[in-house]
Design a protein around this motif. Structure first.
Motif, PDB file in Angstrom:
ATOM      1  N   SER A 147     -17.374  -0.841  -0.962  1.00  0.00           N
ATOM      2  CA  SER A 147     -16.527  -0.308   0.100  1.00  0.00           C
ATOM      3  C   SER A 147     -15.253   0.297  -0.489  1.00  0.00           C
ATOM      4  O   SER A 147     -14.480  -0.401  -1.154  1.00  0.00           O
ATOM      5  N   THR A 148     -15.030   1.580  -0.223  1.00  0.00           N
ATOM      6  CA  THR A 148     -13.812   2.234  -0.700  1.00  0.00           C
ATOM      7  C   THR A 148     -12.563   1.676  -0.017  1.00  0.00           C
ATOM      8  O   THR A 148     -11.566   1.393  -0.686  1.00  0.00           O
ATOM      9  N   PRO A 149     -12.544   1.506   1.316  1.00  0.00           N
ATOM     10  CA  PRO A 149     -11.343   0.942   1.967  1.00  0.00           C
ATOM     11  C   PRO A 149     -10.989  -0.451   1.446  1.00  0.00           C
ATOM     12  O   PRO A 149      -9.806  -0.755   1.241  1.00  0.00           O
TER      13      PRO A 149
ATOM     14  N   ASP B 141     -16.703   6.273   2.959  1.00  0.00           N
ATOM     15  CA  ASP B 141     -16.154   4.924   2.827  1.00  0.00           C
ATOM     16  C   ASP B 141     -16.909   4.064   1.817  1.00  0.00           C
ATOM     17  O   ASP B 141     -16.712   2.851   1.763  1.00  0.00           O
ATOM     18  N   GLN B 142     -17.794   4.691   1.034  1.00  0.00           N
ATOM     19  CA  GLN B 142     -18.589   3.933   0.088  1.00  0.00           C
ATOM     20  C   GLN B 142     -18.553   4.591  -1.287  1.00  0.00           C
ATOM     21  O   GLN B 142     -18.309   5.788  -1.406  1.00  0.00           O
ATOM     22  N   PHE B 143     -18.807   3.802  -2.324  1.00  0.00           N
ATOM     23  CA  PHE B 143     -18.991   4.382  -3.648  1.00  0.00           C
ATOM     24  C   PHE B 143     -20.023   3.565  -4.412  1.00  0.00           C
ATOM     25  O   PHE B 143     -20.275   2.390  -4.092  1.00  0.00           O
ATOM     26  N   SER B 144     -20.629   4.195  -5.410  1.00  0.00           N
ATOM     27  CA  SER B 144     -21.701   3.545  -6.161  1.00  0.00           C
ATOM     28  C   SER B 144     -21.904   4.280  -7.478  1.00  0.00           C
ATOM     29  O   SER B 144     -21.377   5.372  -7.686  1.00  0.00           O
TER      30      SER B 144
ATOM     31  N   GLN C 115     -17.141  -9.481  -4.890  1.00  0.00           N
ATOM     32  CA  GLN C 115     -17.889  -9.864  -3.703  1.00  0.00           C
ATOM     33  C   GLN C 115     -17.215  -9.354  -2.437  1.00  0.00           C
ATOM     34  O   GLN C 115     -17.889  -8.992  -1.463  1.00  0.00           O
ATOM     35  N   GLN C 116     -15.882  -9.300  -2.433  1.00  0.00           N
ATOM     36  CA  GLN C 116     -15.166  -8.780  -1.266  1.00  0.00           C
ATOM     37  C   GLN C 116     -15.408  -7.287  -1.070  1.00  0.00           C
ATOM     38  O   GLN C 116     -15.476  -6.794   0.048  1.00  0.00           O
ATOM     39  N   VAL C 117     -15.550  -6.575  -2.177  1.00  0.00           N
ATOM     40  CA  VAL C 117     -15.689  -5.115  -2.132  1.00  0.00           C
ATOM     41  C   VAL C 117     -17.149  -4.707  -1.940  1.00  0.00           C
ATOM     42  O   VAL C 117     -17.441  -3.654  -1.384  1.00  0.00           O
ATOM     43  N   ARG C 118     -18.075  -5.550  -2.379  1.00  0.00           N
ATOM     44  CA  ARG C 118     -19.495  -5.200  -2.374  1.00  0.00           C
ATOM     45  C   ARG C 118     -20.063  -5.142  -0.953  1.00  0.00           C
ATOM     46  O   ARG C 118     -19.826  -6.027  -0.137  1.00  0.00           O
ATOM     47  N   LEU C 119     -20.833  -4.089  -0.678  1.00  0.00           N
ATOM     48  CA  LEU C 119     -21.554  -3.976   0.589  1.00  0.00           C
ATOM     49  C   LEU C 119     -22.994  -4.427   0.426  1.00  0.00           C
ATOM     50  O   LEU C 119     -23.569  -5.046   1.302  1.00  0.00           O
ATOM     51  N   ASN C 120     -23.619  -4.055  -0.703  1.00  0.00           N
ATOM     52  CA  ASN C 120     -24.922  -4.588  -1.092  1.00  0.00           C
ATOM     53  C   ASN C 120     -24.991  -4.553  -2.609  1.00  0.00           C
ATOM     54  O   ASN C 120     -23.968  -4.394  -3.265  1.00  0.00           O
TER      55      ASN C 120
ATOM     56  N   LEU D 278     -11.360   7.732  -6.159  1.00  0.00           N
ATOM     57  CA  LEU D 278     -11.376   6.835  -5.000  1.00  0.00           C
ATOM     58  C   LEU D 278     -10.073   6.888  -4.215  1.00  0.00           C
ATOM     59  O   LEU D 278     -10.071   6.684  -2.998  1.00  0.00           O
ATOM     60  N   ASN D 279      -8.958   7.180  -4.887  1.00  0.00           N
ATOM     61  CA  ASN D 279      -7.665   7.239  -4.204  1.00  0.00           C
ATOM     62  C   ASN D 279      -7.413   8.576  -3.508  1.00  0.00           C
ATOM     63  O   ASN D 279      -6.494   8.683  -2.693  1.00  0.00           O
ATOM     64  N   ASN D 280      -8.203   9.589  -3.825  1.00  0.00           N
ATOM     65  CA  ASN D 280      -8.007  10.925  -3.266  1.00  0.00           C
ATOM     66  C   ASN D 280      -8.622  11.000  -1.865  1.00  0.00           C
ATOM     67  O   ASN D 280      -9.825  11.200  -1.712  1.00  0.00           O
ATOM     68  N   GLU D 281      -7.803  10.835  -0.839  1.00  0.00           N
ATOM     69  CA  GLU D 281      -8.296  10.861   0.540  1.00  0.00           C
ATOM     70  C   GLU D 281      -8.564  12.276   1.023  1.00  0.00           C
ATOM     71  O   GLU D 281      -9.164  12.472   2.084  1.00  0.00           O
TER      72      GLU D 281
END
Length: 451
Positions: free
Chosen positions: A252-254, A314-317, A242-247, A291-294
């Motif tokens: 959220s990647t960060p 800043d997002q992933f899905s 829930q903390q990571v979820r945007l929808n 996800l860690n590869n900036e």
């Protein structure tokens, strides 16, 4: 009698069913299921539910018909309702296996529950079955959750599947059967050591019991501890998710990067499970690296079932990789004719009208000063090397604009541009307009969403 008292105590404490409910008891005529049925028949009347016996004649052995007839006679003698079926030989694959029989039986048991509005299905799995299952999982490898072994209770059909004999060993069950002078039938194929489970049953477990007579008790304790630990871990993972979820589908990647290494992997695993994808070490490793590869703000990982794990800034899905049929692709160029609405791709419409007094440019309007030779305007798909004139001089490519606006790669193909008859890009729709000098506007390009 010890097993009877313990069984009754387990049933009362667990509260699996009530006297008013109907319970289906799966009975093969083997010693385990006959003991289960007998224990259910001997429950105190205040907690004994209505019993329906379900028997599958698998027709895999000559003895199968004898067992089926025995169950009919037994249920008639004890005034029990019997549901029985045959696994048609014509529907059995060549060299039919136990897993295939289990699939057929499970479907039949679910039908029985529906017909009798039963809340519970009982099966006769016991402590030795549990130990065999755990050892098989250890040998074959897999996810830690599999080491929970056989669950005492789990959802099934419209109710639940319960295994009340899990606390009891095979030895206890056989002792009880002999003391009660029960009749049962042995499956001779259980003695064949060409099956892994039988080898574990006949060779491995006896040796472990000899090393420590409390072996089955320890398996029971470890599986119970593991179930509790996994339940607690799942609750914590749900909170982190829930903390990571945007929808519903985007994360959220960060925020994910702020988690510990263990938490990151648990969240990814939960996301894969929610998407009904296989949770493999390679998927988790590759997604973590991505996800860690900036240095790579956008990247994709191909998954099973035509799915894609996509990082977009800043997002992933996880998305479905849909292939658009040829006849659904937008036309190469769409001509915008003055005073006529023209259908564009992605549910848009466009119209070129003379400038109206008092109109103000916004995200749906663009004021233009056009020469006759710049007409008609055209709308087409944006190309990476298209360029738009900047206010401070010079030009910027569409590719750079899309990157600056953090548009995911999958959506870049949906970007449209408005170009003049001279091929000058006037508007990257929704993002940026050309910085042409407007002396006196004479046209206005209007967009709207299709009805």
């Amino acid at each position: 009698m010890e097993i009877t008292q313990q069984f009754n105590s387990e049933v009362m404490q667990a509260g699996w069913f009530s006297r008013q409910q109907t319970v289906i008891v799966a009975v093969s005529a083997g010693v385990d299921s006959m003991v289960l049925l007998t224990l259910m028949q001997q429950l105190p009347t205040q907690i004994r539910p209505k019993l329906v016996v379900a028997h599958v004649n698998h027709q895999l052995r000559s003895q199968s018909q004898v067992e089926a007839q025995f169950m009919s006679d037994y249920c008639q003698q004890h005034h029990l309702q019997l549901e029985k079926t045959k696994w048609p030989v014509a529907e059995q694959p060549y060299q039919a296996s136990r897993p295939q029989l289990a699939i057929f039986a499970i479907s039949f048991f679910a039908q029985c529950m529906g017909r009798h509005h039963a809340a519970v299905l009982l099966t006769a799995h016991h402590a030795d079955d549990q130990a065999e299952t755990v050892l098989m999982k250890l040998i074959r490898g897999g996810q830690l959750t599999q080491l929970q072994g056989i669950l005492p209770e789990q959802p099934f059909a419209a109710g639940k599947l319960v295994r009340p004999l899990l606390p009891f060993s095979k030895e206890q069950i056989r002792t009880y059967a002999h003391e009660q002078q029960l009749t049962w039938y042995e499956d001779a194929t259980n003695q064949n050591n060409d099956v892994l489970r039988n080898r574990i049953r006949h060779q491995v477990i006896p040796a472990l019991k000899q090393e420590n007579p409390a072996f089955l008790t320890h398996v029971k304790q470890y599986t119970a501890q593991l179930r509790a630990t996994i339940q607690l871990a799942n609750q914590r993972t749900a909170e982190l998710l829930q903390q990571v979820r945007l929808n519903d589908q985007i994360y959220s990647t960060p925020r994910w990067r702020q988690l510990t290494v263990v938490e990151r992997r648990a969240v990814l695993k939960a996301i894969f499970q929610a998407a009904q994808l296989p949770v493999t070490a390679s998927y988790l490793d590759e997604a973590t690296q991505l996800l860690n590869n900036e240095q790579k703000p956008t990247a994709r990982l191909n998954l099973a079932h035509s799915r894609v794990f996509e990082k977009a800034y800043d997002q992933f899905s996880i998305k479905s990789e849909l292939k658009v049929p040829q006849n659904h692709k937008p036309a190469d160029k769409i001509v915008v004719i003055s005073n006529q609405w023209v259908q564009l791709p992605w549910g848009l419409r466009a119209q070129l009208v003379p400038t109206q007094k008092g109109s103000r440019p916004d995200s749906w309007h663009m004021a233009l000063a056009l020469r006759p030779d710049e007409l008609p305007l055209q709308v087409r798909q944006a190309q990476p090397d298209d360029q738009i004139k900047l206010a401070g001089g010079g030009h910027k490519t569409v590719r750079r604009i899309l990157i600056d606006h953090k548009i995911p790669p999958a959506k870049r193909a949906q970007q449209l541009v408005v170009v003049s008859a001279q091929a000058e890009v006037l508007w990257l729709i929704g993002l940026q307009r050309t910085a042409r000098e407007l002396t006196e506007t004479n046209y206005e390009l209007v967009l709207k969403q299709s009805d």
